[in-house]
Design an enzyme around this catalytic site. Sequence first.
Site, PDB file in Angstrom:
ATOM      1  N   CYS A 117      70.678  62.383  -2.457  1.00  0.00           N
ATOM      2  CA  CYS A 117      69.539  62.787  -1.636  1.00  0.00           C
ATOM      3  C   CYS A 117      70.159  63.138  -0.294  1.00  0.00           C
ATOM      4  CB  CYS A 117      68.506  61.676  -1.490  1.00  0.00           C
ATOM      5  SG  CYS A 117      67.175  62.146  -0.359  1.00  0.00           S
ATOM      6  N   CYS A 120      67.776  62.148   2.841  1.00  0.00           N
ATOM      7  CA  CYS A 120      67.483  60.750   3.200  1.00  0.00           C
ATOM      8  C   CYS A 120      68.078  59.827   2.147  1.00  0.00           C
ATOM      9  CB  CYS A 120      65.989  60.517   3.407  1.00  0.00           C
ATOM     10  SG  CYS A 120      64.918  61.315   2.215  1.00  0.00           S
ATOM     11  N   SER A 121      67.248  59.196   1.346  1.00  0.00           N
ATOM     12  CA  SER A 121      67.782  58.244   0.375  1.00  0.00           C
ATOM     13  C   SER A 121      66.852  58.130  -0.819  1.00  0.00           C
ATOM     14  CB  SER A 121      67.957  56.882   1.043  1.00  0.00           C
ATOM     15  OG  SER A 121      66.698  56.474   1.560  1.00  0.00           O
ATOM     16  N   CYS A 122      66.181  59.227  -1.174  1.00  0.00           N
ATOM     17  CA  CYS A 122      65.244  59.202  -2.295  1.00  0.00           C
ATOM     18  C   CYS A 122      65.981  58.776  -3.565  1.00  0.00           C
ATOM     19  CB  CYS A 122      64.617  60.575  -2.494  1.00  0.00           C
ATOM     20  SG  CYS A 122      63.658  61.090  -1.067  1.00  0.00           S
TER      21      CYS A 122
END
Lengths: 217, 107
Positions: A117, A120-122
């Site tokens: 991702c 972000c950090s999906c």
Amino acid sequence: MNSHTTDHEHGHDHTVFQKDITEPKEDWEFLEIAIRELLIEKNVLSAREIQDEIEAWEKKNPEKGAEIIARSWVDDDFKNRLLSDGNKAVAELGFTVESLKLVALENTDELHHMVVCTLCSCYPRTLLGVPPLWYKSREYRSRAVREPRAVLREFGTTIPDSVEIRVVDSTADCRYLVIPRRPANTEKMSEAELVKLITRDSMIGTAEALDQHGQRS
Amino acid sequence: MTTRLISDLGGLPAGSIDRSEHEPTMTERRIDAMMILLRAKPRSFWVSDENRRTIESLEPTTYAESAYYERWVLAMKSLLLEKGILTEAELDEKVSEVRSRKQLAKI
């Protein structure tokens, strides 16, 4: 707040909570306390709910994802359903991925998928638990799309040059689950035994599944 | 050349990937827990896109220098203010109260 004042009769190890004894030093740690206390005072959240949610964290792990992959290895029809509609297929096993599109990607002898991702950090938390720290790091997010083979080598994963590598970038609305290649000589293994070969990283695509002995190949 | 968003890291040069893990601290766990509870039913105060929008609109230096959950708590603060669940005044007052209480406890 002292977590040890609650009655812990369930006997598991809470040593990790020791860290809480450290006094907050940073502005954002004070901010967390202030927000929490205000939300509790105003009855927006209860202390109990927060504590329950924290305890739920400890139960989050990649096991659900591994069950889905193991089923796809032993049941081609299920695998096809998983590939055509991830959400619907995992619901058959009782898992819900709420308000997100779940896309399963199959690794083959010609094609290897790897998930990042960049923004972000999906991450498919409901199936794989809390993402590892490196998944959220600037380095992984930056490099995965530019030099995936180098990143894979750092992870100890060598994908032959003849295999195409496809990096997929998650979004807030869409999460990916990699179906790693089924290791050789596992035809006689049960689904439960197969689950143990399916690691978190193999479902992110930074590793392959473990071999039939449960070792990294 | 267009300007990149602070969060738009894909393809930028970067060093080796640190794969060490640490157990999440209680502060991190609580931030995570509150974030989930505030977003989930029945509250549904905001959706994940709003969460991301607030993180992406942090000051570039704050974004670059802050820890992962620090960004989360800053985003949570701005959403709580934006939705009128908390006010800036009460939050400011609470932060200084917490700070003096914690500092007093150390003496």
